[in-house]
Design a protein around this motif. Structure first.
Motif, short mmCIF file in Angstrom:
data_model
loop_
_atom_site.label_atom_id
_atom_site.label_comp_id
_atom_site.label_asym_id
_atom_site.label_seq_id
_atom_site.Cartn_x
_atom_site.Cartn_y
_atom_site.Cartn_z
N PHE A 73 0.84 -1.20 0.00
CA PHE A 73 0.00 0.00 0.00
C PHE A 73 0.87 1.24 0.00
N GLU A 76 -0.90 8.84 -2.00
CA GLU A 76 -0.53 9.88 -2.95
C GLU A 76 0.10 11.07 -2.23
N GLY A 91 -5.45 9.49 -0.68
CA GLY A 91 -5.20 8.86 -1.97
C GLY A 91 -4.52 7.51 -1.86
N VAL A 93 -3.68 3.52 -2.09
CA VAL A 93 -3.86 2.42 -3.03
C VAL A 93 -3.39 1.14 -2.36
N ARG A 95 -2.72 -2.93 -3.00
CA ARG A 95 -2.55 -3.92 -4.05
C ARG A 95 -2.40 -5.32 -3.46
N ASP A 110 -4.99 -3.99 -7.97
CA ASP A 110 -5.49 -2.98 -7.04
C ASP A 110 -6.83 -3.44 -6.48
N THR A 113 -8.80 1.74 -3.47
CA THR A 113 -8.19 3.02 -3.85
C THR A 113 -8.93 4.16 -3.17
N GLY A 114 -8.24 5.29 -3.03
CA GLY A 114 -8.88 6.50 -2.54
C GLY A 114 -9.07 6.58 -1.03
N SER A 132 -8.63 4.07 7.89
CA SER A 132 -8.51 3.50 6.54
C SER A 132 -9.66 2.57 6.18
N ALA A 135 -9.88 -1.05 4.09
CA ALA A 135 -8.62 -1.25 3.35
C ALA A 135 -7.50 -1.70 4.29
#
Length: 289
Positions: A73, A76, A91, A93, A95, A110, A113-114, A132, A135
């Motif tokens: 992870f 951004e 931002g 991500v 995976r 992915d 996201t976001g 989070s 996620a």
């Protein structure tokens, strides 16, 4: 009139730039507090690296499931909120990475996201991760340098006894020492349950790749997991080091024992695919056996 308007715009831009720089300035104490490699135990083994570079915080990490499966992870952007004393990351991500049974290659997808995260550090230098959602779980992390120290394990007592600790130490001892496969060599040592992994791989007489990982033993899987960096070292005709170039600093890796061999799973580039490292016995030990 036009000249006056242009001058006013220039002044306004300068003021805005100065304000932005003032907002972006972060005290060194804050950078030192958040900047670290962090590990936590949840549904799997988590590792996160936070660093400050080019006037901004950055955060990346991994979640280890097994030698063939895991997650990575990154965010951004991460901004320090001085009023809240928190690092606010946006931002995100996430995976999912899975090694194929047929070809042994790692496939990445992915899966989220976001998302964001709110990170704070307490007086014991423990990182608290929240916000989070599905996620990444809300979790408490310790500095990797502290893993194995009493101040950390006292707050994570799982009811085990000294026999459990001895078994974990024995499992970790299996990794310590020198290993070799073709032109690549691995050296692993241990200090207060922190495992330092140093890897060298010569491409020529004048250049070699070097990896340095800081790892912890995952009691659930018996594997070493951690985060580290890769560098390229260049030498002259006299064998003297003339330059070192850092390739990356956020490489996650897992080390496992398979029979008599050491396996290195490099989640960043998968450079060790299919390699089996054999233990190199110290000189004199073979004669004694």
């Amino acid at each position: 009139m036009k000249k006056f308007v242009c001058m006013m715009l220039v002044v306004l831009l300068v003021c805005l730039s100065a304000a932005a720089l003032a907002e972006a300035k972060v005290d060194q104490s804050v950078i030192d507090s958040f900047g670290d490699t962090w590990v936590g135990e949840g549904d799997g083994h988590y590792a996160a690296e936070i660093w400050y570079e080019d006037g901004a915080f950055h955060c990346r990490g991994t979640r280890h499931i097994s030698v063939d499966e895991g997650y990575s992870f990154e965010f951004e952007r991460c901004t320090y909120d001085a009023e809240a004393g928190a690092l606010v990351c946006e931002g995100g991500v996430l995976r999912h990475e899975l090694r194929g049974e047929a070809d042994g290659k790692i496939a990445s997808e992915d899966v989220a996201t976001g998302f964001g995260a709110t990170l704070t550090v307490d007086e014991k230098h423990h990182l608290h991760w929240t916000g989070s959602g599905d996620a990444l779980p809300d979790l408490e992390y310790a500095s990797l340098d502290e893993v194995g120290e009493e101040s950390w394990y006292d707050t994570h007592d799982d009811g085990g006894d000294d026999d459990d600790e001895s078994a974990a130490n024995s499992a970790g001892d299996a990794f310590v020492g020198d290993w070799m496969c073709e032109r690549a060599s691995i050296y692993i040592d241990e200090d207060d349950n922190v495992y330092n992994v140093h890897i060298t791989w010569g491409s020529s007489a004048f250049e070699r790749a070097v990896w340095d990982y800081t790892c912890a033993l995952d009691p659930a899987t018996g594997a070493l997991t951690g985060v580290g960096k890769e560098s390229t070292e260049t030498y002259n005709d006299n064998g003297e080091l003339v330059s070192t170039e850092v390739v990356y600093t956020d490489g996650a890796a897992t080390f496992t024992i398979d029979g008599d061999a050491l396996l290195w799973n490099d989640a960043k580039e998968n450079v060790a695919e299919g390699m089996r490292f054999e233990r190199v016995e110290p000189e004199g030990d073979a004669e004694q056996d």
